[in-house]
Scaffold this motif. Structure first.
Motif, short mmCIF file in Angstrom:
data_model
loop_
_atom_site.label_atom_id
_atom_site.label_comp_id
_atom_site.label_asym_id
_atom_site.label_seq_id
_atom_site.Cartn_x
_atom_site.Cartn_y
_atom_site.Cartn_z
N ILE A 54 24.04 -7.57 -14.58
CA ILE A 54 24.16 -6.84 -15.84
C ILE A 54 23.80 -5.37 -15.64
CG2 ILE A 54 23.30 -6.67 -18.20
CD1 ILE A 54 22.87 -9.72 -18.06
N LEU A 61 31.30 -10.01 -19.88
CA LEU A 61 30.25 -9.18 -19.26
C LEU A 61 30.42 -7.72 -19.66
CD1 LEU A 61 27.93 -8.85 -17.17
CD2 LEU A 61 29.68 -8.48 -15.46
N TYR A 70 16.87 -8.23 -19.60
CA TYR A 70 18.03 -8.74 -20.32
C TYR A 70 17.95 -10.25 -20.51
CZ TYR A 70 19.44 -4.30 -18.33
OH TYR A 70 19.47 -3.00 -17.94
#
Lengths: 290, 229
Positions: B68, B98, B113
């Motif tokens: 990420i 994503l 995250y």
């Protein structure tokens, strides 16, 4: 085949006692106060990592120690105040003048191509290679060794690979450099040229299996097919997807900017003094012919 | 002592990184390890909350965080990042998720995250530690107990007592008002006729009701403020 590489370790001596270190820190802090006014920035913070890679700490977590790293950086800067350690890369040609405790008042000058840079902090090292009297010679210097009296870059350039150990198995003309070479002028702010030279290797046996190393700076190798099949078997093409492995080999950008922001002032000051010295030297130095 | 690799810049992870990576020994070697972790990362991106064995969750969490952070750093026009996403997400529609869902969601985060909780292991059963791994900002209800509305917590007890006191005070005020009104009424009753007696009584009742309504409103306001706190 005779491969004769002489490597001499110039071991760093513990010169800085506690008291000395404190005084050096004080000096540095006073320097920063006086020079905080606008000094033109040569590099952005992200670019410093290429020029001064040894200021970035060891990425191995077990060796991390923020206080030691900070003290080391201060020691490095105070050493840089005494000796000009220029910007250079693997593939650059350097001339290093060093002293020897067994022959006082004498200096040795060694010219060669930098084939490897390693280590961080005060333990930063580089290896120079040259062929002298048909004999390959390599010297490992420690960058912050007090024995070194002068480091000069004769030709500032990069090669296609990050380390040039394959020069040991290449034909000698690729690592032969004139010891009386004149420094070439690299214009200020120009990008570092990359030398696209492809080296021709001697026939086997070699010191390492170069066909397995994915090297860009060597010519097509003449080997039986089975060597390349084995090399393909042993290749690890998935390593580029292992993001944590990459992460653990490097220092994150946030930490790097923090480190370089801390020492930026001193580095810029050193740059300025270097420029002044350069100008002086060009005027004073007479060239004697015949 | 090694020199740090300076060829690529990475963002700092907001989770604690283990000093060593787990091996996850298997027949395929290091590639097999990545394939195992890939399954977990794909499932995490797909379902946003998964329960699994602890070591795998701990390892996959680091890879998910890295994926990420790379996506946020370089965006979807960067070839290397796209190759990474293509490798790590087995279902290709998740590549879109994503870059189009997770990147905007996590862009301004200052925290990690993902979340990882230790889950209870089944008893009797295998002794493996279990964990729950989830993306932050997922649509599911929280796994942690709702501590704000627990009546036995000291601040809630104190607030309840404060509310009770406030209510008692208000009732006392209303009672005092009614009493004074009655006294006035008795004083006037001698002079005027008794015809309007019932009307006045009804008006008094309505006034009391209004007052009660205002109390309930104010207590609601108190509750809202508590929640905000």
């Amino acid at each position: 085949m005779i491969v004769s590489t002489i490597s001499r370790r110039c071991i760093l001596r513990k010169q800085t006692s506690g008291i000395l270190r404190v005084s050096s820190i004080r000096q540095l802090t006073s320097n920063t106060k006086s020079t905080k006014e606008n000094i033109p920035t040569k590099f952005s913070l992200a670019e410093y990592r290429h020029v001064y890679p040894e200021f970035i700490p060891d990425p191995n977590v077990e060796f991390r120690n923020p206080i030691r790293e900070k003290l080391e950086r201060l020691d490095m800067l105070s050493r840089r105040a005494h000796i000009d350690i220029p910007e250079f890369y693997v593939g650059s040609i350097l001339a290093v003048t060093s002293m020897d405790k067994h022959s006082p008042n004498k200096t040795n000058k060694f010219v060669g191509i930098c084939i490897k840079r390693e280590g961080c902090g005060l333990r930063a090292k580089f290896i120079l290679r040259n062929v002298i009297d048909h004999q390959g010679v390599e010297v490992l210097y420690e960058m912050y060794d007090p024995v070194l009296s002068k480091i000069e870059v004769l030709r500032l350039e990069k090669r296609l690979d990050d380390e040039l150990f394959y020069l040991r198995d290449a034909l000698p003309e690729y690592s032969t450099f004139d010891s009386n070479m004149e420094p070439e002028i690299h214009p200020e702010g120009a990008p570092i040229p990359i030398n696209p030279i492809k080296v021709k290797l001697k026939p086997r046996p070699w010191l390492e299996r170069w066909e397995r190393k994915d090297l860009k700076g060597i010519e097509q190798i003449d080997l039986p097919e089975r060597f390349f099949i084995r090399a393909k078997e042993l290749a690890t093409p998935w390593e580029k997807y292992d993001m944590m492995k990459q992460y653990m080999k490097t220092i994150p950008e946030e930490e790097q900017t923090e480190i370089f922001a801390e020492i930026q002032q001193q580095l810029q000051q050193l740059e300025l003094t270097r420029k002044k010295l350069k100008r002086k030297r060009t005027f004073i130095k007479p060239v004697k012919l015949a | 002592m090694n020199q740090a690799d300076v060829s690529k810049l990475v963002s700092k992870l907001k989770i604690k990184v283990n000093p060593r990576l787990r091996k996850f020994r298997n027949a395929e070697g290091p590639l097999g390890r990545l394939k195992k972790l890939r399954k977990t990362v794909t499932a995490l991106v797909k379902h946003e909350r998964i329960e699994l064995n602890y070591p795998r969750a701990d390892e996959a969490r680091m890879y998910a965080e890295r994926l990420i952070s790379e996506a946020i750093r370089y965006g979807d026009c960067h070839k290397t990042t796209m190759e990474l996403a293509d490798f790590w997400l087995e279902e290709k529609q998740l590549v879109h998720k994503l870059f189009k869902v997770l990147v905007p969601r996590f862009q301004d985060y200052n925290v990690s995250y993902t979340h990882m909780y230790r889950a209870p292991r089944p008893y009797p059963g295998p002794m493996h530690k279990k964990a729950v791994l989830e993306l932050r900002g997922n649509p599911y209800p929280s796994l942690l107990p709702d501590m704000i509305s627990n009546r036995n917590l000291i601040h809630n007890v104190l607030l309840d007592e404060a509310k009770k006191e406030y209510r008692a005070q208000k009732y006392a005020e209303i009672a005092a008002k009614i009493e004074s009104a009655e006294n006035q009424f008795i004083g006037k009753a001698d002079t005027s006729s008794n015809t309007s007696n019932e009307e006045i009584a009804t008006s008094e009742k309505s006034r009391v009701k209004d007052a009660e309504g205002s109390i309930s409103e104010s207590s609601e306001i108190n509750k809202v403020q508590d929640d905000k706190k």
